[in-house]
Design an enzyme around this catalytic site. Structure first.
Site, short mmCIF file in Angstrom:
data_model
loop_
_atom_site.label_atom_id
_atom_site.label_comp_id
_atom_site.label_asym_id
_atom_site.label_seq_id
_atom_site.Cartn_x
_atom_site.Cartn_y
_atom_site.Cartn_z
N MET A 1 -1.60 -10.77 -0.05
CA MET A 1 -0.90 -9.47 -0.90
C MET A 1 0.61 -9.65 -0.90
O MET A 1 1.50 -8.95 -0.75
CB MET A 1 -1.29 -8.06 0.12
CG MET A 1 -2.53 -7.90 0.39
SD MET A 1 -2.74 -6.44 1.33
CE MET A 1 -2.33 -7.15 3.19
N ASP B 1 -14.67 -1.24 -0.70
CA ASP B 1 -13.37 -1.57 -0.96
C ASP B 1 -13.56 -2.31 -2.38
O ASP B 1 -14.67 -2.37 -3.05
CB ASP B 1 -12.62 -2.63 -0.26
CG ASP B 1 -11.93 -1.97 0.86
OD1 ASP B 1 -11.90 -0.79 1.10
OD2 ASP B 1 -11.92 -2.96 1.71
N LYS C 1 -8.33 0.09 -2.51
CA LYS C 1 -6.71 0.24 -2.54
C LYS C 1 -6.17 -0.66 -3.33
O LYS C 1 -6.85 -1.70 -3.47
CB LYS C 1 -6.16 0.22 -1.32
CG LYS C 1 -6.66 1.27 -0.11
CD LYS C 1 -6.21 0.89 1.20
CE LYS C 1 -6.69 2.14 2.09
NZ LYS C 1 -6.22 1.60 3.57
#
Length: 423
Positions: A333, A204, A226
């Site tokens: 997030m 990641d 991502k």
């Protein structure tokens, strides 16, 4: 004996006769090691100490003094009687019959030395240190610790060797490793070791990426990171990559930030591996939901301020979150949805004065903390150009942070000293 005179080697004594002379602790230790190696051990001693007596059922004990004929069938011998004259005779008989012998009474004249040994998986460490056994043990322990923590390379380079006791370990497999909040020294010891063994790393963009630079040049690194609103490698394809690489016989590490099972979709990856017959293990990581607030001096619970906390994605609905600033809310997030989530939490009973902290790049060199309230934080974040990765903390625990402004640290709870006195 000069160190240059030594020829380091490893003996395979499985099924071969070995002779140990002596009944004390040293003889018992050597006899046990020979038994572990699969040797057929004969122990010669008129009297045994308890440590040696525990081995009687596993070897042939000759309850008497040493005889020269005891050497007749030995492939390897150990002289550890504690009597230098006896040990010298054992060594001389071994020399005459061309049998390698370790003489514990005279290391300088011994034909063979026994190193300090440690075994980690299928790696054996053997250390000789100029005849100084305690020095050898200290060095061995240091090297073994470095292997266990992944600081030394553990990766296998020969594949497809399906024979022997280590064959199972050469099968392809997947480890879902939680890398923690990003600092290289906050990954677990087990996670670091598995990374050192990896043939393939599926990485990641978060987590301890600095560790990737220390991997071998031929370790395959597959980037699947991502960013908010941009998923160049969909989750289904990530699952396929893990399965494909493991089925090719590789040791695969899926390196993630935080913990694989905390908003990391690790559960989906584990299921995909199991459904395709791939061995998978999960290595927990220090979740950013708790560790990143700590980087700003904020505990998610604190006696007298908060007894519980809710961790939730910033993309999820907040209707079910308990009201009241004494229940901490941690948003992951959540930067992109601040203008929606902050008014919802304010209207749910927390009020505009409820403290809020945003910690960007927790534990990174560019860590930044922005502290305000539900009524002010959206404007503050826009003015400061706050960006992910970031963790948002909402609740009275923000007041504990040494970075909190005086008006938040004192409002409703007295002085900073009062807050510290109840911790």
């Amino acid at each position: 004996m000069a160190i240059a005179d030594l020829f380091p080697t490893t003996l395979r004594l499985l099924g071969r006769p070995a002779l140990v002379v002596g009944g004390g602790k040293v003889a018992a230790r050597r006899a046990r090691a020979l038994l572990d190696a699969g040797a057929q051990v004969t122990l010669v001693a008129p009297v045994l100490e308890d440590s040696a007596r525990d081995l009687v059922a596993l070897l042939s004990w000759q309850e008497r003094e040493y005889r020269s004929t005891d050497m007749d069938h030995a492939w390897f011998a150990v002289a550890a009687s504690g009597d230098s004259d006896v040990d010298a005779r054992v060594a001389a008989d071994a020399e005459a019959q061309r049998v390698w012998c370790v003489n514990h009474s005279d290391a300088a004249e011994s034909a063979a030395w026994t190193p300090a040994v440690a075994t980690f998986e299928d790696v054996t460490i053997a250390v000789n240190a100029g005849g100084d056994p305690r020095r050898a043990v200290a060095i061995r322990n240091a090297v073994a610790a470095s292997l266990e923590t992944g600081e030394l390379p553990l990766r296998r380079f020969r594949k497809g060797q399906d024979r022997g006791p280590q064959a199972e370990g050469r099968r392809g497999r997947v480890a879902l490793v939680g890398g923690g909040p990003g600092a290289e020294d906050l990954i677990t010891v087990r996670g670091r070791r598995l990374l050192a063994e990896a043939d393939v790393v599926v990485a990641d963009r978060l987590g301890p990426r600095g560790l990737l630079a220390g991997l071998g040049e031929d370790v395959k690194i597959i980037e699947v990171g991502k960013t908010p609103g941009h998923h160049p490698v969909p989750q289904s394809e990530i699952n396929e990559i893990l399965v494909r690489e493991a089925q090719a016989g590789n040791r695969v590490v899926r390196l993630k930030g935080g913990d694989p099972y905390v908003l990391g979709r690790g559960g989906e990856e584990a299921i995909a591996c199991r459904e395709n017959g791939v061995d998978v293990e999960v290595v927990p990581g220090v979740t950013s939901a708790v560790s990143v607030p700590a980087a700003a001096g904020i505990p998610v619970t604190h006696r007298g301020l908060a007894k519980a906390f809710t961790m939730i994605s910033g993309h999820e609905e907040l209707d079910a979150v308990p009201a009241g600033s004494d229940h901490t809310v941690v948003l992951l997030m959540g930067v992109g949805t601040l203008n929606r989530s902050m008014p919802i939490l304010e209207a749910a009973g927390r009020g505009a004065d409820c403290p809020v902290a945003i910690i960007e790049n927790g534990y990174g060199a560019d860590q930044r903390v922005t502290i305000g309230t539900l009524g002010t934080i959206v404007a503050q974040a826009q003015a400061a150009r706050v960006r992910n990765p970031a963790v948002v903390v909402v609740g009275d625990v923000v007041r504990v942070s040494p970075l909190a402004p005086p008006e938040l640290a004192t409002a409703n709870y007295g002085t900073r000293e009062t807050l510290r006195s109840i911790s």
